[in-house]
Scaffold this motif. Sequence first.
Motif, PDB file in Angstrom:
ATOM      1  N   LEU A   1       0.826  -1.212   0.000  1.00 30.68           N
ATOM      2  CA  LEU A   1       0.000   0.000   0.000  1.00 30.68           C
ATOM      3  C   LEU A   1       0.859   1.261   0.000  1.00 30.68           C
ATOM      4  CD1 LEU A   1      -2.854  -1.020   2.458  1.00 30.68           C
ATOM      5  CD2 LEU A   1      -2.997  -0.764  -0.020  1.00 30.68           C
ATOM      6  N   TRP A   2       1.964   1.232   0.728  1.00 28.86           N
ATOM      7  CA  TRP A   2       2.873   2.381   0.738  1.00 28.86           C
ATOM      8  C   TRP A   2       3.454   2.602  -0.661  1.00 28.86           C
ATOM      9  CZ3 TRP A   2       8.301   2.169   0.074  1.00 28.86           C
ATOM     10  CH2 TRP A   2       8.949   3.402   0.249  1.00 28.86           C
ATOM     11  N   SER A   3       3.810   1.513  -1.327  1.00 27.81           N
ATOM     12  CA  SER A   3       4.362   1.621  -2.688  1.00 27.81           C
ATOM     13  C   SER A   3       3.330   2.204  -3.649  1.00 27.81           C
ATOM     14  CB  SER A   3       4.808   0.250  -3.196  1.00 27.81           C
ATOM     15  OG  SER A   3       5.776  -0.297  -2.353  1.00 27.81           O
ATOM     16  N   ILE A   4       2.120   1.694  -3.589  1.00 26.33           N
ATOM     17  CA  ILE A   4       1.060   2.202  -4.466  1.00 26.33           C
ATOM     18  C   ILE A   4       0.788   3.676  -4.168  1.00 26.33           C
ATOM     19  CG2 ILE A   4      -1.405   2.008  -5.012  1.00 26.33           C
ATOM     20  CD1 ILE A   4      -1.111  -1.026  -4.566  1.00 26.33           C
ATOM     21  N   ASP A   5       0.767   4.028  -2.896  1.00 22.06           N
ATOM     22  CA  ASP A   5       0.540   5.422  -2.509  1.00 22.06           C
ATOM     23  C   ASP A   5       1.656   6.319  -3.037  1.00 22.06           C
ATOM     24  OD1 ASP A   5      -0.857   7.512  -1.044  1.00 22.06           O
ATOM     25  OD2 ASP A   5       0.860   7.443   0.337  1.00 22.06           O
ATOM     26  N   SER A   6       2.891   5.853  -2.952  1.00 23.11           N
ATOM     27  CA  SER A   6       4.021   6.651  -3.448  1.00 23.11           C
ATOM     28  C   SER A   6       3.931   6.850  -4.954  1.00 23.11           C
ATOM     29  CB  SER A   6       5.343   5.963  -3.105  1.00 23.11           C
ATOM     30  OG  SER A   6       5.508   5.904  -1.717  1.00 23.11           O
ATOM     31  N   VAL A   7       3.582   5.795  -5.665  1.00 19.77           N
ATOM     32  CA  VAL A   7       3.455   5.908  -7.127  1.00 19.77           C
ATOM     33  C   VAL A   7       2.343   6.881  -7.481  1.00 19.77           C
ATOM     34  CG1 VAL A   7       2.804   4.637  -9.216  1.00 19.77           C
ATOM     35  CG2 VAL A   7       4.445   3.640  -7.610  1.00 19.77           C
ATOM     36  N   ILE A   8       1.205   6.754  -6.835  1.00 21.77           N
ATOM     37  CA  ILE A   8       0.089   7.665  -7.123  1.00 21.77           C
ATOM     38  C   ILE A   8       0.457   9.098  -6.755  1.00 21.77           C
ATOM     39  CG2 ILE A   8      -2.281   8.253  -6.454  1.00 21.77           C
ATOM     40  CD1 ILE A   8      -2.828   5.255  -6.236  1.00 21.77           C
ATOM     41  N   PHE A   9       1.159   9.286  -5.649  1.00 18.99           N
ATOM     42  CA  PHE A   9       1.576  10.623  -5.237  1.00 18.99           C
ATOM     43  C   PHE A   9       2.497  11.248  -6.284  1.00 18.99           C
ATOM     44  CE2 PHE A   9       4.655  13.372  -3.064  1.00 18.99           C
ATOM     45  CZ  PHE A   9       3.791  14.323  -2.550  1.00 18.99           C
ATOM     46  N   ARG A  10       3.474  10.470  -6.740  1.00 17.98           N
ATOM     47  CA  ARG A  10       4.405  10.992  -7.751  1.00 17.98           C
ATOM     48  C   ARG A  10       3.689  11.255  -9.074  1.00 17.98           C
ATOM     49  NH1 ARG A  10       9.353  10.619  -5.403  1.00 17.98           N
ATOM     50  NH2 ARG A  10       9.667   8.921  -3.948  1.00 17.98           N
ATOM     51  N   LEU A  11       2.740  10.408  -9.419  1.00 16.48           N
ATOM     52  CA  LEU A  11       1.981  10.607 -10.651  1.00 16.48           C
ATOM     53  C   LEU A  11       1.156  11.889 -10.577  1.00 16.48           C
ATOM     54  CD1 LEU A  11       1.211   9.330 -13.398  1.00 16.48           C
ATOM     55  CD2 LEU A  11      -0.687   8.229 -12.209  1.00 16.48           C
ATOM     56  N   ILE A  12       0.507  12.109  -9.461  1.00 14.45           N
ATOM     57  CA  ILE A  12      -0.284  13.335  -9.291  1.00 14.45           C
ATOM     58  C   ILE A  12       0.633  14.557  -9.271  1.00 14.45           C
ATOM     59  CG2 ILE A  12      -1.755  14.600  -7.666  1.00 14.45           C
ATOM     60  CD1 ILE A  12      -3.090  11.938  -7.009  1.00 14.45           C
ATOM     61  N   ALA A  13       1.784  14.440  -8.616  1.00 14.41           N
ATOM     62  CA  ALA A  13       2.737  15.557  -8.594  1.00 14.41           C
ATOM     63  C   ALA A  13       3.234  15.863 -10.004  1.00 14.41           C
ATOM     64  CB  ALA A  13       3.904  15.227  -7.677  1.00 14.41           C
ATOM     65  N   PHE A  14       3.460  14.826 -10.791  1.00 13.11           N
ATOM     66  CA  PHE A  14       3.906  15.031 -12.169  1.00 13.11           C
ATOM     67  C   PHE A  14       2.812  15.706 -12.992  1.00 13.11           C
ATOM     68  CE2 PHE A  14       4.138  13.416 -16.559  1.00 13.11           C
ATOM     69  CZ  PHE A  14       5.343  13.990 -16.937  1.00 13.11           C
ATOM     70  N   ILE A  15       1.568  15.254 -12.823  1.00 15.67           N
ATOM     71  CA  ILE A  15       0.459  15.843 -13.576  1.00 15.67           C
ATOM     72  C   ILE A  15       0.256  17.304 -13.178  1.00 15.67           C
ATOM     73  CG2 ILE A  15      -2.053  15.749 -13.916  1.00 15.67           C
ATOM     74  CD1 ILE A  15      -1.825  12.699 -13.735  1.00 15.67           C
ATOM     75  N   ILE A  16       0.388  17.598 -11.908  1.00 19.39           N
ATOM     76  CA  ILE A  16       0.220  18.976 -11.444  1.00 19.39           C
ATOM     77  C   ILE A  16       1.352  19.859 -11.962  1.00 19.39           C
ATOM     78  CG2 ILE A  16       0.252  20.444  -9.387  1.00 19.39           C
ATOM     79  CD1 ILE A  16      -1.316  18.287  -7.957  1.00 19.39           C
ATOM     80  N   SER A  17       2.551  19.300 -12.061  1.00 21.62           N
ATOM     81  CA  SER A  17       3.690  20.108 -12.517  1.00 21.62           C
ATOM     82  C   SER A  17       3.584  20.461 -14.003  1.00 21.62           C
ATOM     83  CB  SER A  17       5.002  19.384 -12.242  1.00 21.62           C
ATOM     84  OG  SER A  17       5.103  18.237 -13.065  1.00 21.62           O
ATOM     85  N   LEU A  18       2.815  19.716 -14.766  1.00 19.88           N
ATOM     86  CA  LEU A  18       2.600  20.042 -16.176  1.00 19.88           C
ATOM     87  C   LEU A  18       1.585  21.174 -16.264  1.00 19.88           C
ATOM     88  CD1 LEU A  18       2.244  16.495 -17.755  1.00 19.88           C
ATOM     89  CD2 LEU A  18       4.241  17.980 -17.841  1.00 19.88           C
ATOM     90  N   ARG A  19       2.043  22.308 -16.554  1.00 21.56           N
ATOM     91  CA  ARG A  19       1.121  23.445 -16.671  1.00 21.56           C
ATOM     92  C   ARG A  19       0.822  23.661 -18.134  1.00 21.56           C
ATOM     93  NH1 ARG A  19       3.031  27.598 -12.062  1.00 21.56           N
ATOM     94  NH2 ARG A  19       2.767  26.114 -10.395  1.00 21.56           N
ATOM     95  N   PHE A  20      -0.409  23.649 -18.406  1.00 22.28           N
ATOM     96  CA  PHE A  20      -0.823  23.803 -19.804  1.00 22.28           C
ATOM     97  C   PHE A  20      -0.872  25.244 -20.177  1.00 22.28           C
ATOM     98  CE2 PHE A  20      -2.554  19.678 -18.539  1.00 22.28           C
ATOM     99  CZ  PHE A  20      -2.013  18.893 -19.523  1.00 22.28           C
TER     100      PHE A  20
END
Length: 127
Positions: free
Chosen positions: A108-127
């Motif tokens: 669960l910690w691994s899945i949470d970390s992956v989702i956190f990094r994915l959301i951080a990556f999506i947020i960092s992409l500014r359109f």
Amino acid sequence: MNKHHYNRNKHKIPEKVKWISISIFFILSFFINMCFYETQLFIRIFIISCLMLCAIGTMIYTKKGKDILLYIVMSKKEMQKIIWPKYKETLYTTFIVISVTIFISFILWSIDSVIFRLIAFIISLRF
């Protein structure tokens, strides 16, 4: 014969009277504890214990009290039928539970970390 049967039922105390007396015992013990708080603790405990014993003794003679007593006796018999696990079996089962808990929490910690990094990556992409 009917006359004796009638006399026997005539002297029975109704259930409501028993429950009212039980309530009075409990309320009286509460008020004795509250009103006589300056009295020695031993005396209060003794009086309250006597009142509680009277309440429990009266409760045993009610229908519900007999049902509760029967339930306690049957529960005790059922507890004696239980086959309790041995120490080694308990230790082994505990080890399995702890191991599985650690493993699942790591997943669960691994899945949470992956989702956190994915959301951080999506947020960092500014359109």
